[in-house]
Design a protein around this motif. Structure first.
Motif, PDB file in Angstrom:
ATOM      1  N   TYR A  42     -18.286  18.143  -9.794  1.00  0.00           N
ATOM      2  CA  TYR A  42     -18.435  19.422  -9.099  1.00  0.00           C
ATOM      3  C   TYR A  42     -19.857  19.965  -9.292  1.00  0.00           C
ATOM      4  CZ  TYR A  42     -13.292  19.545  -8.807  1.00  0.00           C
ATOM      5  OH  TYR A  42     -11.973  19.272  -8.540  1.00  0.00           O
ATOM      6  N   ALA A  43     -20.405  19.762 -10.483  1.00  0.00           N
ATOM      7  CA  ALA A  43     -21.759  20.245 -10.762  1.00  0.00           C
ATOM      8  C   ALA A  43     -22.774  19.560  -9.853  1.00  0.00           C
ATOM      9  CB  ALA A  43     -22.110  19.994 -12.231  1.00  0.00           C
ATOM     10  N   SER A 102     -13.999  27.660  -8.827  1.00  0.00           N
ATOM     11  CA  SER A 102     -14.925  27.939  -9.926  1.00  0.00           C
ATOM     12  C   SER A 102     -16.349  27.538  -9.540  1.00  0.00           C
ATOM     13  CB  SER A 102     -14.495  27.202 -11.200  1.00  0.00           C
ATOM     14  OG  SER A 102     -14.411  25.813 -10.983  1.00  0.00           O
ATOM     15  N   SER A 103     -16.472  26.463  -8.759  1.00  0.00           N
ATOM     16  CA  SER A 103     -17.794  26.067  -8.255  1.00  0.00           C
ATOM     17  C   SER A 103     -18.343  27.135  -7.331  1.00  0.00           C
ATOM     18  CB  SER A 103     -17.699  24.735  -7.494  1.00  0.00           C
ATOM     19  OG  SER A 103     -17.277  23.691  -8.329  1.00  0.00           O
ATOM     20  N   LYS A 147     -19.880  30.183  -9.062  1.00  0.00           N
ATOM     21  CA  LYS A 147     -21.234  29.936  -9.562  1.00  0.00           C
ATOM     22  C   LYS A 147     -22.252  29.984  -8.425  1.00  0.00           C
ATOM     23  CE  LYS A 147     -19.897  27.338 -13.668  1.00  0.00           C
ATOM     24  NZ  LYS A 147     -20.105  26.140 -14.504  1.00  0.00           N
ATOM     25  N   GLU A 196     -15.966  21.532 -14.528  1.00  0.00           N
ATOM     26  CA  GLU A 196     -16.090  22.747 -13.730  1.00  0.00           C
ATOM     27  C   GLU A 196     -14.921  22.957 -12.777  1.00  0.00           C
ATOM     28  OE1 GLU A 196     -19.864  23.445 -11.996  1.00  0.00           O
ATOM     29  OE2 GLU A 196     -20.964  22.995 -13.832  1.00  0.00           O
ATOM     30  N   THR A 223     -10.944  24.860 -16.395  1.00  0.00           N
ATOM     31  CA  THR A 223     -11.230  26.264 -16.715  1.00  0.00           C
ATOM     32  C   THR A 223      -9.967  27.042 -17.087  1.00  0.00           C
ATOM     33  OG1 THR A 223     -13.146  26.277 -15.239  1.00  0.00           O
ATOM     34  CG2 THR A 223     -12.216  28.409 -15.842  1.00  0.00           C
ATOM     35  N   LEU A 256     -14.558  31.878 -16.700  1.00  0.00           N
ATOM     36  CA  LEU A 256     -15.792  31.119 -16.919  1.00  0.00           C
ATOM     37  C   LEU A 256     -16.699  31.828 -17.913  1.00  0.00           C
ATOM     38  CD1 LEU A 256     -16.585  29.973 -13.262  1.00  0.00           C
ATOM     39  CD2 LEU A 256     -16.050  28.478 -15.187  1.00  0.00           C
ATOM     40  N   GLU A 292     -17.891  30.247 -21.475  1.00  0.00           N
ATOM     41  CA  GLU A 292     -19.325  30.066 -21.746  1.00  0.00           C
ATOM     42  C   GLU A 292     -19.729  30.785 -23.034  1.00  0.00           C
ATOM     43  OE1 GLU A 292     -21.157  31.409 -18.177  1.00  0.00           O
ATOM     44  OE2 GLU A 292     -20.603  29.623 -17.009  1.00  0.00           O
TER      45      GLU A 292
END
Length: 290
Positions: A73-74, A93-94, A97, A147, A153, A283, A287
């Protein structure tokens, strides 16, 4: 007329003729649009997703659509930021960001079984003596992608909120990078349990009912807004709107409807204030604990 004048005149005529011959090709030139796919989709459905190419080119005749897959995903988020992917089906979640960085915006929301929400399923074999995520202590577990919301997550946040550190709680854990692979890893006994997307789990059950009979859902986390179709923020407005209209009208088009039916999707809707704040909060907590 001098020889050099005659030559110049001939060259001018030849250039004009050459440009006239090229004109039809330039008028018919198609714009390349790259459509990105990740582990959000079930590998068994890849051909159906690749039919999006034909559908989009059918609806928007000046498009040359190309599909690009990313392992993580990143990586897909990075491709969107670098303008190497124009539109992508990403995890929510992607998206949070991309939204936070201002590099992506929602184009459409998929509707599955009448809903724009899905869940994170914690699964195990029926023979495994577990009834919740807390029962996997000292066992082997499969996350999907670092991710992935449903695949990492959501369960990680739940564990941290209940005094369990995902990094030390299990005997060991792996990342499969595709929800279908996580499901297969449990069926094959490679891992004791996994966290997967409820929509992908349902799709897998539809395609492999005899295999899904071996599994049980021991815990449900959520709901969360369905993973959206996003576009890079710099995509021209005219192109964004054309693509958005094509997705929104998909269920009204014979060919488009057939693709949706194969994917068990009802339709795509315009974004209408869907809330991703719960994912953003999870998230942030994860983190802070890293």
């Amino acid at each position: 007329m001098k020889n050099d004048q005659i030559l110049t005149s001939c060259l001018q005529k030849f250039t004009m003729l050459f440009l006239l011959l090229l004109l039809p090709f330039s008028l018919n030139a198609k714009e390349k649009i790259v459509l990105g796919l990740t582990g959000t989709v079930l590998k068994d459905d890849l051909k159906n997703f690749m039919d999006w190419e034909k559908y989009l080119e059918h609806k928007i005749t000046d498009l040359d659509v190309q599909i690009r897959f990313s392992k993580t995903y990143a990586e897909m988020n990075q491709l969107i930021k670098e303008h190497k992917v124009d539109v992508a089906y990403v995890c929510n979640s992607s998206y949070t960001k991309l939204d936070k960085e201002g590099t992506g915006k929602i184009l459409a929301i998929p509707i599955f079984d009448g809903s724009d929400q899905y869940y994170s399923y914690i699964i195990a074999k029926k023979s495994t003596p577990v009834d919740s995520l807390a029962d996997f202590k000292g066992k082997i577990f499969a996350f999907t992608d670092p991710e992935s919301n449903s695949g990492a997550t959501a369960p990680s946040y739940h564990m941290l909120s209940h005094g369990m550190d995902p990094k030390t709680f299990f005997k060991s854990y792996i990342y499969t990078y595709e929800h279908g692979e996580s499901i297969k890893a449990v069926i094959d006994g490679f891992v004791d349990g996994a966290s997967v997307d409820s929509i992908v789990y349902t799709r897998f059950a539809q395609k492999h009912p005899e295999k899904i009979e071996q599994l049980k859902v021991v815990q449900v986390l959520g709901p969360y807004t369905n993973s959206p179709i996003v576009a890079r923020s710099a995509l021209p407005k005219k192109r964004f709107e054309a693509l958005q209209n094509a997705f929104i009208a998909m269920h009204q088009d014979t060919y488009g409807k057939s693709i949706l039916e194969k994917l068990s999707l009802d339709r795509f809707d315009l974004p209408s204030g869907q809330d991703f704040s719960n994912v953003a909060k999870m998230l942030e907590v994860i983190e802070q604990r890293q």
